[in-house]
Design a protein around this motif. Sequence first.
Motif, PDB file in Angstrom:
ATOM      1  N   MET A  26      24.210  -3.138 -42.022  1.00  0.00           N
ATOM      2  CA  MET A  26      23.918  -4.560 -42.045  1.00  0.00           C
ATOM      3  C   MET A  26      22.405  -4.729 -41.946  1.00  0.00           C
ATOM      4  SD  MET A  26      25.384  -7.498 -39.368  1.00  0.00           S
ATOM      5  CE  MET A  26      26.938  -6.700 -39.231  1.00  0.00           C
ATOM      6  N   ASP A  27      21.837  -5.583 -42.796  1.00  0.00           N
ATOM      7  CA  ASP A  27      20.395  -5.806 -42.743  1.00  0.00           C
ATOM      8  C   ASP A  27      20.039  -6.673 -41.530  1.00  0.00           C
ATOM      9  OD1 ASP A  27      21.252  -8.311 -43.564  1.00  0.00           O
ATOM     10  OD2 ASP A  27      19.791  -8.507 -45.184  1.00  0.00           O
ATOM     11  N   LYS A  62      21.106 -10.538 -41.499  1.00  0.00           N
ATOM     12  CA  LYS A  62      22.521 -10.765 -41.203  1.00  0.00           C
ATOM     13  C   LYS A  62      22.823 -10.384 -39.750  1.00  0.00           C
ATOM     14  CE  LYS A  62      27.142  -9.955 -42.917  1.00  0.00           C
ATOM     15  NZ  LYS A  62      27.987  -9.284 -43.884  1.00  0.00           N
ATOM     16  N   LEU A  63      22.213  -9.315 -39.297  1.00  0.00           N
ATOM     17  CA  LEU A  63      22.408  -8.842 -37.934  1.00  0.00           C
ATOM     18  C   LEU A  63      21.983  -9.899 -36.919  1.00  0.00           C
ATOM     19  CD1 LEU A  63      23.346  -6.337 -36.362  1.00  0.00           C
ATOM     20  CD2 LEU A  63      20.989  -5.534 -36.411  1.00  0.00           C
ATOM     21  N   GLU A 122      24.454 -12.769 -36.793  1.00  0.00           N
ATOM     22  CA  GLU A 122      25.655 -12.376 -36.060  1.00  0.00           C
ATOM     23  C   GLU A 122      25.387 -12.310 -34.554  1.00  0.00           C
ATOM     24  OE1 GLU A 122      28.836 -11.899 -37.194  1.00  0.00           O
ATOM     25  OE2 GLU A 122      28.079 -12.655 -39.110  1.00  0.00           O
ATOM     26  N   ALA A 160      28.278  -6.808 -33.731  1.00  0.00           N
ATOM     27  CA  ALA A 160      26.912  -6.828 -34.257  1.00  0.00           C
ATOM     28  C   ALA A 160      25.945  -6.281 -33.203  1.00  0.00           C
ATOM     29  CB  ALA A 160      26.514  -8.242 -34.662  1.00  0.00           C
ATOM     30  N   GLU A 194      26.022  -2.534 -33.313  1.00  0.00           N
ATOM     31  CA  GLU A 194      25.244  -2.044 -34.456  1.00  0.00           C
ATOM     32  C   GLU A 194      23.744  -2.176 -34.187  1.00  0.00           C
ATOM     33  OE1 GLU A 194      24.698  -2.934 -39.204  1.00  0.00           O
ATOM     34  OE2 GLU A 194      26.645  -3.351 -38.275  1.00  0.00           O
TER      35      GLU A 194
END
Length: 191
Positions: free
Chosen positions: A1-2, A5-6, A9, A17, A20
């Motif tokens: 996930m870039d 977007k991260l 989230e 998220a 990640e």
Amino acid sequence: MDDKKLVKELIAGNKKAFEEFYDKYYLCLYRSAYFLVGNKMDAEDILQDTFITAWNHIGELRSVNSLKTWLYRIMIRKAYRSGERKSKEVPDEYVQDKTDTTMLERGVSSDFTQDISQKNELQQALQMLDIKHREVIVLFYYEEMSISEIAKTLGCFEGTVKSRLSTARRKLRIILQSNDDTFNNLKMEVV
């Protein structure tokens, strides 16, 4: 996930998220914290505090492009506040191996990393620097940040970073040379 977007989230409170996010940044932040404070326990505490602060304040992030810089700024502030530096430890093998590779790639002489005693000597010399000089060395050599990224992270001018980096290199060279001279003098006395 870039990162864009991260961050969205994370703001939404998505715990997956966050996992990640943690996986993406924990190793580089831990390594830097370790080299700033000199021991594993304090570095782990700083890392934990950094991620808690980031989670609680992710909505205050001004630009997704500055996520990494923002995280390092939080970590460095936590390191400043960590108090007295406790006993020094040798970093675990993974951190040390990554350090060796990174320093060689950034043009640091392989003389620094030939054997474990020299690694320990470099770590000890790094801990002899004051925090302002230590942090620029860590961010430049270990985290491979550019001068402008370091300036943004530390909230200072690029010229200040260049000056601190130059001074830190000079001080490290003096410390390491004085250690070599002491060692050579001891060898001469024994013979």
